[in-house]
Write a protein that holds these residues in place. Structure first.
Motif, short mmCIF file in Angstrom:
data_model
loop_
_atom_site.label_atom_id
_atom_site.label_comp_id
_atom_site.label_asym_id
_atom_site.label_seq_id
_atom_site.Cartn_x
_atom_site.Cartn_y
_atom_site.Cartn_z
N ARG A 1 -3.22 2.76 4.66
CA ARG A 1 -2.32 2.11 5.62
C ARG A 1 -2.69 2.39 7.06
O ARG A 1 -2.12 1.82 7.96
CB ARG A 1 -0.87 2.55 5.38
N ASN B 1 0.82 -1.22 0.00
CA ASN B 1 0.00 0.00 0.00
C ASN B 1 0.85 1.27 0.00
O ASN B 1 0.53 2.24 0.68
CB ASN B 1 -0.97 0.00 1.20
N LYS B 2 1.93 1.21 -0.74
CA LYS B 2 2.77 2.39 -0.92
C LYS B 2 2.88 2.66 -2.42
O LYS B 2 2.45 1.84 -3.23
CB LYS B 2 4.15 2.16 -0.29
#
Ligand SMILES: Cc1cc2nc3c(=O)[nH]c(=O)nc-3n(C[C@H](O)[C@H](O)[C@H](O)COP(=O)(O)O)c2cc1C
Length: 204
Positions: free
Chosen positions: A184, A106-107
């Motif tokens: 996140r 999730n980056k």
């Protein structure tokens, strides 16, 4: 402000990657939209993957893995600086990526590549890897040619146009890296509605 790691993905003695990564970092540092840090995978002395448990389980046993995990966990997004070796990325970079899992999830990420065809094939293969790691890789990439952006294939002299291309890529990485922060932090995202429900229940 989000933190962006510029990952220097080659470890070869005499590597061109170092000059490329420094160029990326020098330009990135002139921006005020994120905190940019240069990360040389060579500094982490990672052997070939030696963790007995698959990284997706997050049970790291070696100090070198924990140190690498802590560094990668500290970022919201990445710029991978990759060479092209046999139409893929370097084994060193793939190995460093494979060591971890949740720290990448999730980056956002962007790519700066170099090679005889601008490193395009290395990045195409890395994009498949990013999908498995749940990394959102942006469209814009910087492709540097060994023929026109390096003197004698070794002295880095990038054409002027690449600077704008790099800024466009960083704009995209900052946008997605910032947006994904919410993904996140699900507990923070749900905190407000839960509190609202609690308030309604206690006043009823
Ligand atoms: C093992 C190896 C394989 C290579 N394969 C390719 C390739 O498939 N395509 C390409 O464009 N360049 C290829 N090259 C040239 C590299 O892209 C070039 O040497 C580049 O500078 C390597 O990055 P580095 O100097 O940071 O290690 C290869 C180089 C090496 C050492």
């Amino acid at each position: 402000m989000i933190r962006i790691g510029i990952i220097l993905g080659s470890t070869r003695p005499g590597r061109n990657g170092e000059a490329v990564a420094r160029w990326v970092h020098d330009i990135a540092r002139t921006r005020s939209d994120a905190d940019y840090e240069l990360v040389d995978i060579q500094d982490f002395h990672l052997p070939l993957l030696d963790e007995p448990v698959p990284p997706s389980r997050g049970q790291y046993s070696h100090e070198h893995t924990k140190r690498w995990a802590a560094k990668i966990a500290s970022f919201d997004a990445f710029v991978f600086v990759t060479p092209e070796y046999n139409h893929g990325t370097s084994a060193a970079l793939k190995n460093a990526i494979d060591f971890l899992y949740a720290e990448w999830n999730n980056k956002a990420a962007g790519f700066v590549s170099y090679g005889s065809a601008g490193g395009a094939r290395a990045v195409e293969s890395l994009r498949l890897v990013m999908g498995e790691l749940m990394v959102a890789d942006v469209r814009q990439q910087v492709l540097l040619s060994l023929f026109t952006d390096f003197e004698n294939f070794s002295k880095f002299k990038p054409a002027a146009m690449h600077e704008q291309s790099l800024h466009t890529m960083l704009d995209q990485v900052v946008k997605w890296g910032t947006a994904l922060r919410e993904v996140r932090q699900p507990q923070q995202r749900t905190a407000a509605p839960q509190n609202a429900r609690q308030t309604a229940a206690s006043s009823a």
